[in-house]
Enzyme design. Structure first.
Site, PDB file in Angstrom:
ATOM      1  N   ASP A  68      42.495  -5.974  11.717  1.00 26.96           N
ATOM      2  CA  ASP A  68      42.702  -7.421  11.748  1.00 26.96           C
ATOM      3  C   ASP A  68      41.633  -8.068  12.624  1.00 26.96           C
ATOM      4  O   ASP A  68      40.527  -7.538  12.745  1.00 26.96           O
ATOM      5  CB  ASP A  68      44.115  -7.726  12.273  1.00 26.96           C
ATOM      6  CG  ASP A  68      44.743  -8.936  11.606  1.00 26.96           C
ATOM      7  OD1 ASP A  68      44.252 -10.053  11.854  1.00 26.96           O
ATOM      8  OD2 ASP A  68      45.707  -8.780  10.842  1.00 26.96           O
ATOM      9  N   HIS A 102      45.532 -13.701  15.067  1.00 30.09           N
ATOM     10  CA  HIS A 102      46.318 -13.129  13.980  1.00 30.09           C
ATOM     11  C   HIS A 102      46.625 -11.655  14.207  1.00 30.09           C
ATOM     12  O   HIS A 102      47.768 -11.209  14.057  1.00 30.09           O
ATOM     13  CB  HIS A 102      45.586 -13.319  12.651  1.00 30.09           C
ATOM     14  CG  HIS A 102      46.407 -12.945  11.459  1.00 30.09           C
ATOM     15  ND1 HIS A 102      46.310 -11.718  10.849  1.00 30.09           N
ATOM     16  CD2 HIS A 102      47.345 -13.631  10.765  1.00 30.09           C
ATOM     17  CE1 HIS A 102      47.149 -11.659   9.830  1.00 30.09           C
ATOM     18  NE2 HIS A 102      47.789 -12.814   9.751  1.00 30.09           N
ATOM     19  N   ASN A 196      49.326 -14.474   0.190  1.00 33.15           N
ATOM     20  CA  ASN A 196      50.164 -15.675   0.136  1.00 33.15           C
ATOM     21  C   ASN A 196      49.682 -16.619  -0.964  1.00 33.15           C
ATOM     22  O   ASN A 196      49.622 -17.833  -0.787  1.00 33.15           O
ATOM     23  CB  ASN A 196      50.132 -16.395   1.488  1.00 33.15           C
ATOM     24  CG  ASN A 196      50.542 -15.482   2.621  1.00 33.15           C
ATOM     25  OD1 ASN A 196      51.377 -14.602   2.451  1.00 33.15           O
ATOM     26  ND2 ASN A 196      49.947 -15.680   3.790  1.00 33.15           N
ATOM     27  N   VAL A 213      48.193   2.620  -1.829  1.00 33.33           N
ATOM     28  CA  VAL A 213      48.454   1.695  -0.724  1.00 33.33           C
ATOM     29  C   VAL A 213      49.818   1.046  -0.942  1.00 33.33           C
ATOM     30  O   VAL A 213      50.174   0.689  -2.069  1.00 33.33           O
ATOM     31  CB  VAL A 213      47.356   0.616  -0.632  1.00 33.33           C
ATOM     32  CG1 VAL A 213      47.703  -0.433   0.423  1.00 33.33           C
ATOM     33  CG2 VAL A 213      46.007   1.260  -0.317  1.00 33.33           C
ATOM     34  N   SER A 261      51.748 -11.283   5.706  1.00 33.24           N
ATOM     35  CA  SER A 261      51.192 -10.614   6.883  1.00 33.24           C
ATOM     36  C   SER A 261      52.309 -10.102   7.774  1.00 33.24           C
ATOM     37  O   SER A 261      52.319  -8.940   8.196  1.00 33.24           O
ATOM     38  CB  SER A 261      50.309 -11.580   7.678  1.00 33.24           C
ATOM     39  OG  SER A 261      49.085 -11.806   7.051  1.00 33.24           O
TER      40      SER A 261
END
Length: 414
Positions: A68, A102, A196, A213, A261
């Site tokens: 991130d 974030h 999103n 994944v 997230s």
């Protein structure tokens, strides 16, 4: 046939969409919340029976790599929880610095201790390895993501949390695909937010859409899929992704966050709890029991909205459910538990919200939040019998009271 450089540049620039949680800040004259205040707003913790789960394990012995914007290791709830990491940029800065905030929020949701009035993580004894990805420039997206995953794969992390990505097909991310394959071969569990973009084109994004994944969608406290949650065959599991407390800027106040997230971080934390309790299990076995014990979607499995269901780690830790199965078989690649081929985009949208207790065997909702229930739906299929994972009436009253007294304004996306 190769495309032109101009077309490639246009496609890449259009596709670079960061999968970050939007923040809704609590504005006005509200003071910085106390630890008790913040904890009361983390509605999903009591719903997931954390106090009981923490008697079994709080995630000790498991490290989670957070790919991130970096992780600020100086905030109270993360002190002592963050290990050395790396900035993969060509001009790196410190991995334990985070100008955007974030990555820090994701780390707090996973391993925050709640100290100093901060965020309480779901796995507070897990450790965080920050892998700082600057997320700058469309042509660097695949290369930097590949570097990030490879670094995490070579670290002591068991779980790689990626609450970011780019809206491209997996075939357009060769470095990332190779890195994912390498990480899986090293026994890592890779968990990534699907995005999103549910109301803005619903573009598929890597690395969540790469085979192997664990792509994560978001649900609200009723168990309904949030409107923004990107959906499709890449969704493997779902978790809370609405009205989740996080730190604002400056980081002395708190905001209400939302998005896939946060859902991804909570899936990673759940995996950390399970792996801590069962350290001899492999990544495939941890994932398999998470899929088996998830609150299943109504109808076809996996659904395009919540995949194999909404996570319920208490089913594993407290109730002893789930069979780990073969150590070397990825259950996603084998489509274990699937009841039908992937439905069409229009399938599985209706059926009504299915709020559940943590012990319920009734199907979960894969209806998108805000949609009306199917006409003529039976009460047993769409009844309002309680929140999806046993949110008590007292907690609901607290949330309602908070909604009345707090003045909120929309914030910018990180």
């Amino acid at each position: 046939m190769p495309i032109s450089i101009r077309a490639a540049r246009s496609n890449a620039q259009r596709s670079l969409v960061l999968l970050t949680a939007a923040l809704t800040c609590w504005a006005g004259t509200v003071p910085a919340a106390s630890a008790e205040d913040v904890r009361s707003r983390q509605w999903y913790l009591d719903a997931m029976r954390v106090d009981q789960m923490w008697k079994e394990t709080a995630g000790a012995g498991v490290s989670v790599a957070v790919v991130d914007s970096g992780v600020d290791s100086s905030i109270p709830e993360l002190r002592g929880r963050v290990l050395p990491g790396k900035d993969v940029a060509s001009n790196p800065t410190k991995a334990n610095e985070d100008a955007e905030g974030h990555g820090t929020e994701m780390a707090s949701l996973i391993a925050g201790t709640g100290s100093g009035g901060g965020i309480q993580g779901l796995a507070p004894k897990a450790e965080i390895i920050p892998v700082k990805n600057p997320r700058k420039g469309p042509f660097a997206a695949d290369e930097l993501m590949g570097k990030s995953i490879r670094y995490a794969a070579n670290s002591e992390a068991k779980i790689i949390n990626i609450s970011m990505g780019a809206s491209n097909s997996a075939s357009e991310a060769p470095d990332t695909r190779r890195a994912v394959k390498f990480a899986l071969s090293k026994g890592k569990l890779i968990i990534a937010a699907t995005g999103n973009d549910g109301l803005k084109g619903n573009l598929s994004a890597y690395p969540a859409n790469i085979p192997g994944v664990v792509g994560v969608g978001a649900v609200d406290s009723s168990g309904a899929v949030t409107k923004e949650s990107t959906h499709g065959p890449q969704v493997a599991l779902a978790a809370p992704g609405d009205k989740i407390p996080g730190r604002c800027k400056p980081r002395t106040t708190f905001c209400s966050t939302h998005g896939t997230s946060t859902a991804s971080a909570l899936v990673s934390a759940s995996a950390a709890l399970i792996w801590s309790k069962h350290p001899s299990w492999t990544n495939n076995q941890v994932l398999r029991v998470m899929m088996q014990t998830a609150n299943k979607p109504k109808g076809k499995i996996p659904s395009r909205y919540i995949g194999y269901g909404i996570i319920r780690p208490a089913q594993v830790l407290l109730d002893g459910k789930g069979k780990p199965g073969p150590a070397d078989v990825n259950p996603l690649l084998e489509r274990e538990g699937a009841t039908t081929p992937d439905p069409s985009p229009s399938a599985s949208k209706s059926g009504g919200a299915q709020p559940q207790s943590s012990d319920s065997n009734k199907p979960a909702s894969d209806q998108r939040a805000g949609k009306k229930r199917t006409a003529g739906a039976k009460a047993s299929e769409s009844g309002n019998t309680g929140l999806w994972i046993a949110l008590g009436a007292g907690a609901a009253v607290v949330i309602a009271a908070i909604a009345v007294v707090m003045v909120r304004r929309r914030g910018n996306q990180h």
